[in-house]
Design a protein around this motif. Sequence first.
Motif, mmCIF file in Angstrom:
data_model
loop_
_atom_site.group_PDB
_atom_site.id
_atom_site.type_symbol
_atom_site.label_atom_id
_atom_site.label_comp_id
_atom_site.label_asym_id
_atom_site.label_seq_id
_atom_site.Cartn_x
_atom_site.Cartn_y
_atom_site.Cartn_z
ATOM 1 N N ARG A 1 0.777 -1.120 -0.031
ATOM 2 C CA ARG A 1 -0.067 -0.102 0.037
ATOM 3 C C ARG A 1 0.912 1.165 -0.007
ATOM 4 O O ARG A 1 1.862 1.219 0.683
ATOM 5 C CB ARG A 1 -1.028 0.099 1.114
ATOM 6 C CG ARG A 1 -1.843 -1.108 1.278
ATOM 7 C CD ARG A 1 -3.011 -0.881 0.121
ATOM 8 N NE ARG A 1 -3.905 -2.151 0.373
ATOM 9 C CZ ARG A 1 -3.815 -3.216 -0.493
ATOM 10 N NH1 ARG A 1 -2.695 -3.430 -1.239
ATOM 11 N NH2 ARG A 1 -4.733 -4.189 -0.338
ATOM 12 N N TYR B 1 -3.614 2.485 10.076
ATOM 13 C CA TYR B 1 -4.823 1.586 10.433
ATOM 14 C C TYR B 1 -5.853 2.601 11.108
ATOM 15 O O TYR B 1 -7.101 2.395 10.825
ATOM 16 C CB TYR B 1 -4.554 0.540 11.468
ATOM 17 C CG TYR B 1 -3.537 -0.427 11.042
ATOM 18 C CD1 TYR B 1 -3.405 -0.999 9.685
ATOM 19 C CD2 TYR B 1 -2.719 -1.034 11.691
ATOM 20 C CE1 TYR B 1 -2.531 -1.896 9.038
ATOM 21 C CE2 TYR B 1 -1.909 -2.184 11.313
ATOM 22 C CZ TYR B 1 -1.952 -2.395 9.991
ATOM 23 O OH TYR B 1 -0.979 -3.566 9.640
ATOM 24 N N CYS C 1 -7.699 4.695 8.659
ATOM 25 C CA CYS C 1 -8.581 3.863 7.951
ATOM 26 C C CYS C 1 -9.861 3.432 8.409
ATOM 27 O O CYS C 1 -10.914 3.458 7.826
ATOM 28 C CB CYS C 1 -7.953 2.560 7.220
ATOM 29 S SG CYS C 1 -6.502 3.017 5.938
ATOM 30 N N ASP D 1 -9.218 -0.526 -2.108
ATOM 31 C CA ASP D 1 -8.076 0.164 -2.489
ATOM 32 C C ASP D 1 -7.857 -0.124 -4.172
ATOM 33 O O ASP D 1 -7.643 -1.351 -4.654
ATOM 34 C CB ASP D 1 -6.668 -0.823 -1.776
ATOM 35 C CG ASP D 1 -5.553 -0.294 -2.108
ATOM 36 O OD1 ASP D 1 -5.151 0.685 -1.916
ATOM 37 O OD2 ASP D 1 -4.665 -1.088 -2.742
ATOM 38 N N SER E 1 -8.338 -4.250 -4.794
ATOM 39 C CA SER E 1 -8.810 -5.099 -3.466
ATOM 40 C C SER E 1 -9.521 -4.418 -2.516
ATOM 41 O O SER E 1 -9.545 -3.347 -2.514
ATOM 42 C CB SER E 1 -7.502 -5.725 -2.835
ATOM 43 O OG SER E 1 -6.485 -6.499 -3.364
ATOM 44 N N ASP F 1 -9.805 -3.868 1.348
ATOM 45 C CA ASP F 1 -9.322 -3.899 2.691
ATOM 46 C C ASP F 1 -10.147 -3.982 3.778
ATOM 47 O O ASP F 1 -11.144 -3.205 3.945
ATOM 48 C CB ASP F 1 -8.422 -2.584 2.926
ATOM 49 C CG ASP F 1 -7.008 -2.837 1.835
ATOM 50 O OD1 ASP F 1 -6.815 -3.889 1.366
ATOM 51 O OD2 ASP F 1 -6.575 -1.497 1.730
ATOM 52 N N ALA G 1 -1.474 -9.581 8.156
ATOM 53 C CA ALA G 1 -2.551 -9.330 7.081
ATOM 54 C C ALA G 1 -2.491 -10.814 6.517
ATOM 55 O O ALA G 1 -1.433 -11.633 6.500
ATOM 56 C CB ALA G 1 -2.253 -8.251 5.781
ATOM 57 N N SER H 1 -5.208 -12.970 3.420
ATOM 58 C CA SER H 1 -6.187 -12.587 2.085
ATOM 59 C C SER H 1 -6.996 -13.677 1.561
ATOM 60 O O SER H 1 -6.522 -14.843 2.069
ATOM 61 C CB SER H 1 -5.241 -12.191 1.025
ATOM 62 O OG SER H 1 -4.724 -13.067 0.328
ATOM 63 N N VAL I 1 -8.263 -8.606 1.400
ATOM 64 C CA VAL I 1 -7.100 -8.419 2.435
ATOM 65 C C VAL I 1 -7.799 -8.250 3.563
ATOM 66 O O VAL I 1 -8.268 -6.908 4.050
ATOM 67 C CB VAL I 1 -6.099 -7.455 1.720
ATOM 68 C CG1 VAL I 1 -5.029 -7.239 2.710
ATOM 69 C CG2 VAL I 1 -5.455 -7.504 0.658
ATOM 70 N N TRP J 1 -6.542 -7.080 7.281
ATOM 71 C CA TRP J 1 -5.591 -6.510 7.994
ATOM 72 C C TRP J 1 -5.744 -6.733 9.512
ATOM 73 O O TRP J 1 -6.517 -6.009 10.299
ATOM 74 C CB TRP J 1 -5.694 -5.080 7.863
ATOM 75 C CG TRP J 1 -5.195 -4.630 6.282
ATOM 76 C CD1 TRP J 1 -6.093 -4.487 5.364
ATOM 77 C CD2 TRP J 1 -3.909 -4.543 5.898
ATOM 78 N NE1 TRP J 1 -5.371 -4.129 4.277
ATOM 79 C CE2 TRP J 1 -4.097 -4.441 4.535
ATOM 80 C CE3 TRP J 1 -2.671 -4.720 6.569
ATOM 81 C CZ2 TRP J 1 -3.113 -4.157 3.547
ATOM 82 C CZ3 TRP J 1 -1.579 -4.573 5.843
ATOM 83 C CH2 TRP J 1 -1.610 -4.079 4.062
#
Length: 420
Positions: A23, A39, A42, A51, A56, A58, A306, A308, A329, A331
């Motif tokens: 990222r 974090y 976000c 993203d 993807s 997130d 992380a 996925s 993904v 996190w």
Amino acid sequence: MESMNHESSHAPNVQNLMTGFVRPALRTREQRLNPFPWYRACLSQGTVLRDETSQSWDVFGYEEAQFVLKNHAHFSSQRTVDGQNVLGNYAPSILNLDPPRHTQLRRLINLAFTPKAIASFQPRIETITHNLLDAMKQETQGKSTEVDLVAALAYPLPVIVIAEMLGVPPEDRDKFKRWSDLLVEGPSDLRPETIMDLMTRRAAGRKELDEYFRNIVQLHRGKDDGTLISALISAQIENESLSLEELLSFCVLLLAAGNETTTNLIVNAWRCLLEHPEAFAMLRENPGLIDGVIEETLRYYSPVQATSRIVTEDIEVGGQKFSKGDRAVVWLGAANRDSRIFENPDTFIPTRSPNHHMAFGHGIHFCLGAPLAKLEAKIAILAMLSQIDEVSAVPTDLTPIISGFVYGVKSFPIQVTWAL
């Protein structure tokens, strides 16, 4: 093995998998060492965000992360395109399988990876730890000295443990460092040549690993020598056992998961303690708090930040509509800082209870090696505490591990005064 032909053409290719955790907000040294402000930022925008750079979703929120990880029917762990494994011509590891094959393999591996089997390693882990500490003291004549915690203890301890579990001779242990580093390494940037170089080195390293472990399996086949590898070879349920390729994939997984992440757990715990003197003082006064220290380290500085999944059919998560074939993904490091679940999430609190962090994942892929990692960290920290009078971090610019999902540092110099 379940077919993944239902995935759309948007299923990830190798390049997407290599760069899926990269990222823009996590590219500098400072950002890799401290992703937590990102974090927070976000999470203030939403628990699930898109993203566009990586194409993807997130997932940052705790509840949303749990939903994705436990709902394996809608979020696949397999990495295939048109039914072909995009990670190479190897059997997928248990991490990259869905039920029913995942369930079958996990049952077989559990036969060899039981709590009793893990507990049986405790005396040997204690011996290895004290041998490493003795070597540190001998090298410095027991005086106050600067030591790299990674090189002196945190790296060799899990390497030796995993090597012995897999029946690897001592002279081959150094090879494991290069291989395990390569398994978790991420691209330093998104240039095609950088990604291609990493893919080439990974392919070469995996070929070497497979050839090496083929020989190890051959040496231990038919033997009951107390090693994990011999137990894995002989494990059977309803006349079914692990194939050679599945054995090799699990050995490779164990090397990466049991080595790199355990190293980072030990170092991250010491980082937490030295960054929070009040917590360190509490532990010195009451070593019985060690379990809480380890659990809070796992939440606060999660060694794996992380993971996925691939969306298998249209579904809504956190108010966002995921489409079949999308990549999600999760996190873990952000979920472990979700203020809806953890009070004062950015504060290290070794007495935090409850502490239902997700450092080891959630659902059917919850880390098999979690008890071993915590046991090694507990032994390493308590053994060091019993042999030092003083310890402090050496002021230096720490270098983060270049990985999109592993959180740790390449070295951690400390100043140690040994107890007489």
